[in-house]
Scaffold this motif. Structure first.
Motif, short mmCIF file in Angstrom:
data_model
loop_
_atom_site.label_atom_id
_atom_site.label_comp_id
_atom_site.label_asym_id
_atom_site.label_seq_id
_atom_site.Cartn_x
_atom_site.Cartn_y
_atom_site.Cartn_z
N MET A 170 0.87 -1.18 0.00
CA MET A 170 0.00 0.00 0.00
C MET A 170 0.90 1.23 0.00
O MET A 170 1.17 1.82 1.04
CB MET A 170 -0.92 -0.01 1.22
CG MET A 170 -2.05 -1.01 1.12
SD MET A 170 -3.11 -1.02 2.60
CE MET A 170 -2.32 -2.31 3.54
N THR A 171 1.38 1.59 -1.15
CA THR A 171 2.34 2.68 -1.27
C THR A 171 1.67 4.03 -1.08
O THR A 171 0.70 4.34 -1.77
CB THR A 171 3.02 2.65 -2.65
OG1 THR A 171 3.57 1.35 -2.88
CG2 THR A 171 4.13 3.69 -2.73
N PRO A 172 2.15 4.85 -0.13
CA PRO A 172 1.59 6.19 0.04
C PRO A 172 1.74 7.01 -1.23
O PRO A 172 2.69 6.81 -1.99
CB PRO A 172 2.43 6.78 1.19
CG PRO A 172 3.00 5.59 1.90
CD PRO A 172 3.21 4.55 0.85
N ILE A 173 0.81 7.93 -1.46
CA ILE A 173 0.88 8.72 -2.69
C ILE A 173 2.07 9.67 -2.69
O ILE A 173 2.48 10.16 -3.74
CB ILE A 173 -0.43 9.52 -2.91
CG1 ILE A 173 -0.66 10.50 -1.75
CG2 ILE A 173 -1.61 8.59 -3.07
CD1 ILE A 173 -1.81 11.46 -2.00
N MET A 174 2.61 9.94 -1.48
CA MET A 174 3.80 10.78 -1.38
C MET A 174 4.46 10.54 -0.03
O MET A 174 3.85 9.96 0.87
CB MET A 174 3.44 12.26 -1.53
CG MET A 174 2.58 12.81 -0.40
SD MET A 174 2.11 14.55 -0.66
CE MET A 174 0.87 14.34 -1.95
N GLY A 175 5.71 10.97 0.09
CA GLY A 175 6.42 10.85 1.35
C GLY A 175 5.97 11.90 2.35
O GLY A 175 5.24 12.85 2.01
N VAL A 176 6.41 11.74 3.58
CA VAL A 176 6.01 12.67 4.64
C VAL A 176 6.53 14.07 4.36
O VAL A 176 5.81 15.07 4.53
CB VAL A 176 6.51 12.16 6.01
CG1 VAL A 176 6.28 13.21 7.09
CG2 VAL A 176 5.81 10.87 6.39
N MET A 177 7.79 14.18 3.94
CA MET A 177 8.35 15.51 3.65
C MET A 177 7.61 16.18 2.49
O MET A 177 7.37 17.39 2.52
CB MET A 177 9.84 15.39 3.33
CG MET A 177 10.72 15.15 4.54
SD MET A 177 10.57 16.42 5.83
CE MET A 177 11.16 17.87 4.96
N SER A 178 7.25 15.38 1.47
CA SER A 178 6.49 15.94 0.35
C SER A 178 5.13 16.44 0.81
O SER A 178 4.67 17.50 0.38
CB SER A 178 6.31 14.87 -0.74
OG SER A 178 7.56 14.46 -1.27
N ALA A 179 4.50 15.67 1.70
CA ALA A 179 3.19 16.08 2.24
C ALA A 179 3.32 17.38 3.04
O ALA A 179 2.47 18.26 2.95
CB ALA A 179 2.61 14.97 3.11
N LEU A 180 4.39 17.49 3.83
CA LEU A 180 4.62 18.70 4.59
C LEU A 180 4.81 19.91 3.68
O LEU A 180 4.20 20.97 3.89
CB LEU A 180 5.86 18.54 5.49
CG LEU A 180 5.63 17.93 6.87
CD1 LEU A 180 6.97 17.63 7.52
CD2 LEU A 180 4.81 18.86 7.75
N LEU A 181 5.65 19.74 2.67
CA LEU A 181 5.90 20.84 1.74
C LEU A 181 4.61 21.26 1.03
O LEU A 181 4.34 22.45 0.86
CB LEU A 181 6.97 20.44 0.72
CG LEU A 181 8.40 20.30 1.26
CD1 LEU A 181 9.31 19.71 0.19
CD2 LEU A 181 8.93 21.65 1.72
N LEU A 182 3.84 20.26 0.60
CA LEU A 182 2.58 20.54 -0.09
C LEU A 182 1.61 21.26 0.84
O LEU A 182 0.92 22.21 0.43
CB LEU A 182 1.97 19.23 -0.60
CG LEU A 182 0.85 19.36 -1.65
CD1 LEU A 182 1.40 20.01 -2.92
CD2 LEU A 182 0.29 17.97 -1.98
N ALA A 183 1.56 20.82 2.11
CA ALA A 183 0.68 21.46 3.08
C ALA A 183 1.10 22.91 3.31
O ALA A 183 0.25 23.81 3.41
CB ALA A 183 0.72 20.70 4.41
N PHE A 184 2.41 23.16 3.38
CA PHE A 184 2.89 24.53 3.55
C PHE A 184 2.52 25.40 2.35
O PHE A 184 2.06 26.54 2.50
CB PHE A 184 4.42 24.55 3.72
CG PHE A 184 4.89 23.91 5.00
CD1 PHE A 184 4.06 23.82 6.11
CD2 PHE A 184 6.17 23.38 5.09
CE1 PHE A 184 4.49 23.23 7.28
CE2 PHE A 184 6.61 22.79 6.26
CZ PHE A 184 5.78 22.72 7.36
N ILE A 185 2.73 24.85 1.14
CA ILE A 185 2.43 25.61 -0.08
C ILE A 185 0.95 25.98 -0.15
O ILE A 185 0.59 27.14 -0.38
CB ILE A 185 2.85 24.81 -1.33
CG1 ILE A 185 4.38 24.70 -1.40
CG2 ILE A 185 2.32 25.48 -2.60
CD1 ILE A 185 4.87 23.75 -2.48
N PHE A 186 0.09 24.97 0.05
CA PHE A 186 -1.34 25.23 0.00
C PHE A 186 -1.79 26.14 1.14
O PHE A 186 -2.59 27.06 0.94
CB PHE A 186 -2.13 23.92 0.04
CG PHE A 186 -2.22 23.20 -1.27
CD1 PHE A 186 -2.73 23.83 -2.38
CD2 PHE A 186 -1.78 21.88 -1.39
CE1 PHE A 186 -2.81 23.18 -3.60
CE2 PHE A 186 -1.86 21.22 -2.61
CZ PHE A 186 -2.37 21.86 -3.72
#
Length: 399
Positions: A132-148
């Motif tokens: 069950m591969t996550p759609i992105m890594g934790v760091m990517s999720a953090l960066l995306l959350a910051f951007i949005f």
């Protein structure tokens, strides 16, 4: 009136049953013990995979709208939270260094790495593997959350904020009706396998002094953190620590800061910290605040250095602590992730060879859950501190 067992007691019961059955079943029937342990190893594989898949959504769903709701001051709030988390991690490392150098040199010596690294039988494996591969890594999720989040705050977006708020509600449903109810079974499976394999007990028996010291330092660090938080909020620090106890117990079982976010978030809100601040800081701190793991890594690494008669000083060791606080961010929320992320630093900055690294990994993994539990419990204190500091930031209304 319907009687309901609280989460913390369900976790305690799960741990007790797991240890008891892990010791008893092999004496009754080894084949059944292996099959039973593999059954729960399969459940853990499925549940753990689902948790890892959901974690990026948890981060985005809580941090992005959290930043957006904080408005113009969100960038400053992010800076405050980041500096506070890093400072807490470094203080923990320095505390562990001086404690280890005061206690360990008189007791440690002559313990071979090979006997520890190779102790115990192999843990039971799952019957099959389901990726069950996550759609992105934790760091990517953090960066995306910051951007949005920062983007929504800067353009004052209502449409995107509405989307992320509904996403937040959806993820909260997943947490409340799937993750929380199944957590005790997941913890049962983890402790059952640990007891069945016997590896943890042997590692602990060799390095018992270090672990006693590490646990004491973990508790001391939590007392320091909650004394600061309690002083700022005018609340009893020990009451606050009791409030966060379910997060501590959950992290002991999951060995994952990220997987414990749902419980940490729920308990942090009960401390009285602002909901907006906790929704933003708790998922963030799960990634960047690693005081417990730092205490463990520093204590164990000094123990290994002393066992191998390697000389060092505070001035030569301090750069390792400073880099550790940054490097471990690359491996958040993964059982044993901190020591894996630190392997490069151990080799390049402390001069560890392969056998020393193997011993370090064995020592760290044996009690990884306690370091993780200290990390997430401390997150609650830091969230309260940030909550007290944010009213001083112009343009931020957290109440």
């Amino acid at each position: 009136m319907k009687w309901k067992i609280g989460l913390i007691w369900r976790i305690i019961i799960a741990i007790g049953l797991a240890v008891g059955l892990g010791l008893l079943l092999p004496k009754i029937h080894e084949g059944f013990a292996g099959w039973f342990t593999s059954l729960f190893a399969t459940f853990n594989m499925i549940f753990g995979g689902f948790l890892n898949f959901v974690v990026p959504f948890i981060i985005i769903a809580f941090i992005a709208p959290g930043i957006a709701k904080l408005g113009a001051g969100s960038g400053k709030l992010l800076g405050i939270a980041t500096v506070l988390a890093y400072a807490s991690t470094i203080v923990a490392g320095v505390l562990a260094y001086f404690a280890a150098m005061s206690i360990l040199p008189s007791f440690i010596g002559g313990i071979g790495a090979e006997s520890v690294a190779n102790s115990g039988k192999s843990p039971a494996e799952s019957f099959f593997e389901l990726e069950m591969t996550p759609i992105m890594g934790v760091m990517s999720a953090l960066l995306l959350a910051f951007i949005f989040g920062i983007g929504m705050a800067s353009i004052n977006s209502k449409t995107m904020l509405s989307f992320f708020e509904e996403m937040n509600v959806l993820i909260e449903k997943v947490i409340s009706f799937i993750i929380i109810p199944l957590l005790p079974f997941h913890i049962f499976g983890i402790f059952l396998n640990m007891t069945y394999s016997g590896q943890v007990a042997k590692v602990l028996s060799v390095f018992s002094l270090v672990f006693v010291m590490v646990i004491a330092l973990h508790l001391l660090m939590l007392v320091i953190q909650y004394t600061v938080a309690g002083t700022l909020s005018k609340k009893n620090p020990f009451f606050l620590m009791k409030t966060m106890a379910p997060a501590y117990m959950t992290a002991i079982g999951t060995q994952s800061s990220a997987a414990t976010i749902p419980v940490t978030l729920r308990q942090a809100k009960k401390t009285g910290a602002s909901e907006k601040v906790t929704d933003f800081t708790i998922p963030l701190f799960a990634t960047i605040h690693l005081s417990g793991s730092t205490i463990t890594l520093v204590s164990c690494s000094i123990g290994v250095l002393l066992m191998n008669d390697m000389s060092f000083s505070f001035s030569s060791y301090l750069p390792f602590i400073l880099m550790l606080g940054v490097t471990m961010i690359a491996a958040p929320g993964v059982p044993g992730g901190a020591v894996m992320a630190a392997v490069g630093l151990l080799s390049t900055m402390l001069g560890f060879d392969e056998s020393m690294v193997a011993l370090m990994i064995a020592l760290y993994m044996a009690q990884d859950s306690f370091g993780t539990a200290t990390n997430v419990t401390g997150d609650g204190a830091l969230a309260m501190i940030v909550d007290r500091l944010t009213p001083k930031v112009k343009g931020v209304d957290v109440k």
